[in-house]
Design a protein around this motif. Structure first.
Motif, PDB file in Angstrom:
ATOM      1  N   ASN A 166       0.759  -1.273   0.051  1.00 45.37           N
ATOM      2  CA  ASN A 166       0.065   0.007  -0.086  1.00 45.37           C
ATOM      3  C   ASN A 166       1.045   1.191   0.019  1.00 45.37           C
ATOM      4  O   ASN A 166       1.786   1.417   0.915  1.00 45.37           O
ATOM      5  CB  ASN A 166      -0.898  -0.130   1.245  1.00 45.37           C
ATOM      6  N   ALA A 167       0.820   1.889  -1.127  1.00 42.81           N
ATOM      7  CA  ALA A 167       1.569   3.069  -1.117  1.00 42.81           C
ATOM      8  C   ALA A 167       1.691   3.960  -0.026  1.00 42.81           C
ATOM      9  O   ALA A 167       2.832   4.571   0.620  1.00 42.81           O
ATOM     10  CB  ALA A 167       1.241   3.844  -2.484  1.00 42.81           C
ATOM     11  N   THR A 209       5.060  -0.440 -11.062  1.00 44.23           N
ATOM     12  CA  THR A 209       3.702  -0.290 -10.638  1.00 44.23           C
ATOM     13  C   THR A 209       3.678   0.291  -9.192  1.00 44.23           C
ATOM     14  O   THR A 209       3.160   1.338  -8.955  1.00 44.23           O
ATOM     15  CB  THR A 209       2.839  -1.607 -10.522  1.00 44.23           C
ATOM     16  N   HIS A 210       4.618  -0.354  -8.424  1.00 42.97           N
ATOM     17  CA  HIS A 210       4.563   0.133  -7.064  1.00 42.97           C
ATOM     18  C   HIS A 210       5.158   1.572  -6.874  1.00 42.97           C
ATOM     19  O   HIS A 210       4.789   2.249  -6.154  1.00 42.97           O
ATOM     20  CB  HIS A 210       5.516  -0.816  -6.228  1.00 42.97           C
ATOM     21  N   ARG A 221      -0.874   1.426 -15.252  1.00 47.39           N
ATOM     22  CA  ARG A 221      -0.487   1.164 -13.881  1.00 47.39           C
ATOM     23  C   ARG A 221       0.120  -0.504 -13.822  1.00 47.39           C
ATOM     24  O   ARG A 221       1.102  -0.496 -13.065  1.00 47.39           O
ATOM     25  CB  ARG A 221      -1.717   1.076 -12.921  1.00 47.39           C
ATOM     26  N   LYS A 263       5.223   3.845  -9.061  1.00 44.99           N
ATOM     27  CA  LYS A 263       4.305   4.968  -9.650  1.00 44.99           C
ATOM     28  C   LYS A 263       3.351   5.359  -8.419  1.00 44.99           C
ATOM     29  O   LYS A 263       2.946   6.475  -8.373  1.00 44.99           O
ATOM     30  CB  LYS A 263       3.735   4.334 -11.032  1.00 44.99           C
ATOM     31  N   ASP A 264       2.892   4.099  -7.975  1.00 45.16           N
ATOM     32  CA  ASP A 264       1.884   4.357  -6.844  1.00 45.16           C
ATOM     33  C   ASP A 264       2.663   5.505  -5.759  1.00 45.16           C
ATOM     34  O   ASP A 264       1.808   6.250  -5.180  1.00 45.16           O
ATOM     35  CB  ASP A 264       1.475   3.229  -6.212  1.00 45.16           C
ATOM     36  N   ASP A 309       2.770   9.087  -6.934  1.00 44.48           N
ATOM     37  CA  ASP A 309       1.735   9.696  -6.865  1.00 44.48           C
ATOM     38  C   ASP A 309       1.200   9.866  -5.283  1.00 44.48           C
ATOM     39  O   ASP A 309       0.493  11.132  -5.423  1.00 44.48           O
ATOM     40  CB  ASP A 309       0.478   8.929  -7.538  1.00 44.48           C
ATOM     41  N   GLU A 310       1.400   8.816  -4.635  1.00 46.25           N
ATOM     42  CA  GLU A 310       0.910   9.201  -3.167  1.00 46.25           C
ATOM     43  C   GLU A 310       1.963  10.094  -2.354  1.00 46.25           C
ATOM     44  O   GLU A 310       1.193  11.097  -1.807  1.00 46.25           O
ATOM     45  CB  GLU A 310       0.948   7.846  -2.423  1.00 46.25           C
TER      46      GLU A 310
END
Length: 536
Positions: free
Chosen positions: A260-261, A281-282, A469, A284-285, A288-289
């Motif tokens: 969980n980012a 993917t991880h 994503r 990028k999350d 963004d977070e």
């Protein structure tokens, strides 16, 4: 690092407890374990496994999200000379049944529930196929014990606490004899990976990963004062290998149940983490977070980020700028993770646009996949590997093993790559039709075979289409029955809770017939292009 006086995975907790003693080994949801505590937990599980009848060479299936008990079991199984079979927690009824059976597992340890996912119900579904639901051998011939964590066991099962309690009768001498008798050349893990032949294949490895991990520790400069965030699933060798690195360095592992980012970034700030891991993917999350809610991440030293594929490069560069410096790498279940890895001292271009240099003892070639002839540096071809870390083979699958590993020891990866003039490999994708959905391998043939059970589908082909994503997601091309057409909603409903969610098609296209080669093979490259044209 001092000379390592151990050569088996199961002896690592004893080594670490002796060397690092009261240093923090693990943090999970507010609780901490020292290296001494960690060893005690491992030994409790090891005694429990012996008490319920696990013998050397027996297979122990483990179906559990990231938890301390996963780590304790991982080392306990290896310590008593048994073989761990880590099960993907995104498996559903059919997937998990196949893997437990195919691996000849004699013990199945599972977590009852995690969030909305009820693993207990899926275990029951498999057992309910037998006439006598308490006789597990009817559906799983080799299975002798089922151990449930986090719930009251059904009749014929054991609880986790029952297993630990039984282990109290096992003496220290008995445990020591079992541990001392483990041969480092024996198989200690069977890690399942999806293959182009359809069903997942069990990849067997022996204990020599310790040497490769030590070499990677040296290249990356990992040390005792590091604090690692482990949020990738432990059932994948990526996270499994990072857990090994923590014990070898004496560093602290901060474990989360799932990725969980927001949680990762909060833990980096709170625990002053220094190392993180993940795929594009991880990252990028997390990017963004972090943009949404900035945290203090100044404690970070580096991250591992397998890059090189076109889809990952942009995110890799952004990560260097906004999060942390990363190192790249490449590996697969059959070669172990990070068969190639870059160094923190490499250029930003090498760490973002390539996939690292071969580790000591690893040889790389790029060949023409049709002729087997080596390609010059800088030319694209199939990546093949010769290494002491290459798998022992696929469990109970000699045919596929012989297709993958030649008599000369070179392993065909099915990956497209370039061997650059600077000594770095660049991973580009796959020659085979395997999909990579958010870091998970998906076999199109497996999904196709499953969906062909739907009466209204007469022919089907699964291909990957780009996803911002997840890198790519499955798309289905269907030739439907003349009188009835299946819908995407019906396909998703049919798959729900039976196969893993990442295998379920996200897009559906209808055709009168599938494009075929003269030899009867589906021309999937044409389908991919058709999907791209439709989605654009």
């Amino acid at each position: 690092m001092d000379t390592l006086k151990t050569n088996t995975v199961g002896s690592l907790p004893s080594f670490a407890a002796k060397k690092f003693q009261n240093h923090t080994a693990l943090y999970f949801q507010g609780k901490r374990w020292t290296y001494k505590d960690f060893l005690n937990e491992v030994d409790q599980v090891a005694r429990g496994l012996i008490a319920i009848g696990v013998n050397p060479g027996d297979k122990v299936a483990l179906w559990m999200v990231n938890r301390p008990e996963w780590l304790f079991t991982m080392y306990a199984v290896a310590k008593i000379g048994a073989v761990l079979v880590p099960l993907n927690t995104r498996y559903r009824t059919m997937d998990v049944s196949y893997t437990v059976k195919n691996s000849d597992s004699v013990v199945w340890i599972f977590q009852a529930k995690s969030g909305p996912v009820d693993y207990f119900d899926m275990v029951r579904d498999n057992l309910n196929k037998a006439k006598d639901k308490t006789d597990i051998s009817q559906n799983f011939p080799k299975l002798r014990k089922i151990v449930v964590f986090g719930a009251k066991p059904d009749l014929g099962m054991l609880s986790w606490d029952d297993m630990i309690h039984r282990g109290k009768k096992i003496t220290e001498t008995t445990l020591m004899i079992r541990s001392d008798s483990v041969n480092p050349k024996d198989t200690f893990i069977i890690a399942y990976t999806s293959g182009t032949t359809g069903n997942p294949k069990g990849v067997m490895h022996k204990h020599n990963l310790i040497k490769m991990t030590l070499d990677r520790i040296s290249r990356l400069g990992m040390k005792k004062t590091d604090i690692n965030i482990t949020s990738l699933p432990l059932f994948h060798l990526y996270a499994y290998g990072e857990a090994i690195a923590c014990l070898l360095t004496g560093s602290c592992q901060v474990l989360t149940e799932t990725f969980n980012a927001a949680e990762n970034l909060d833990l980096i700030q709170e625990e002053k983490a220094t190392i993180i891991h993940g795929f594009d993917t991880h990252y990028k999350d997390m990017l963004d977070e972090q943009e949404r809610k900035p945290r203090d991440i100044s404690s970070l030293r580096f991250g591992t980020f397998p890059s090189g594929a076109p889809s990952s490069i942009e995110i890799a560069y952004r990560t260097q700028k906004e999060l942390v410096q990363t190192v790249s790498g490449w590996g697969m279940t059959e070669t172990w993770t990070f068969a190639t890895v870059s160094s923190p001292n490499d250029t930003i271009e090498q760490r973002c646009e390539a996939s690292g240099r071969p580790m000591p003892g690893v040889k790389i070639k790029i060949i023409d996949p049709n002729t087997g002839i080596s390609k010059p540096r800088g030319e694209q071809g199939e990546l093949i590997v010769q290494s002491y870390m290459n798998m022992q083979g696929y469990y109970n699958n000699e045919v596929e093993t012989n297709k993958t590993i030649g008599r000369d020891g070179w392993l065909r990866t099915g990956d497209t790559a370039i061997y650059r003039d600077d000594g770095h490999v660049r991973f580009l994708g796959r020659f085979k039709d395997m999909l990579k959905v958010g870091g998970e391998n998906v076999s199109p043939l497996e999904v196709e075979a499953f969906l062909l059970k739907i009466p209204s589908i007469s022919q089907i082909a699964i291909v990957g289409v780009p996803d911002e994503r997840l890198n790519e997601v499955p798309a289905a091309f269907v030739v439907s029955d003349i009188e009835q057409t299946v819908t995407l909603k019906e396909i998703k409903s049919y798959c729900q809770d039976v196969i893993a969610s990442y295998k379920i098609p996200r897009y559906l296209f209808y055709l009168d017939s599938l494009p075929m080669t003269p030899t009867g093979k589906v021309q999937k490259h044409k389908l991919r292009q058709k999907a791209l044209d439709s989605l654009s």
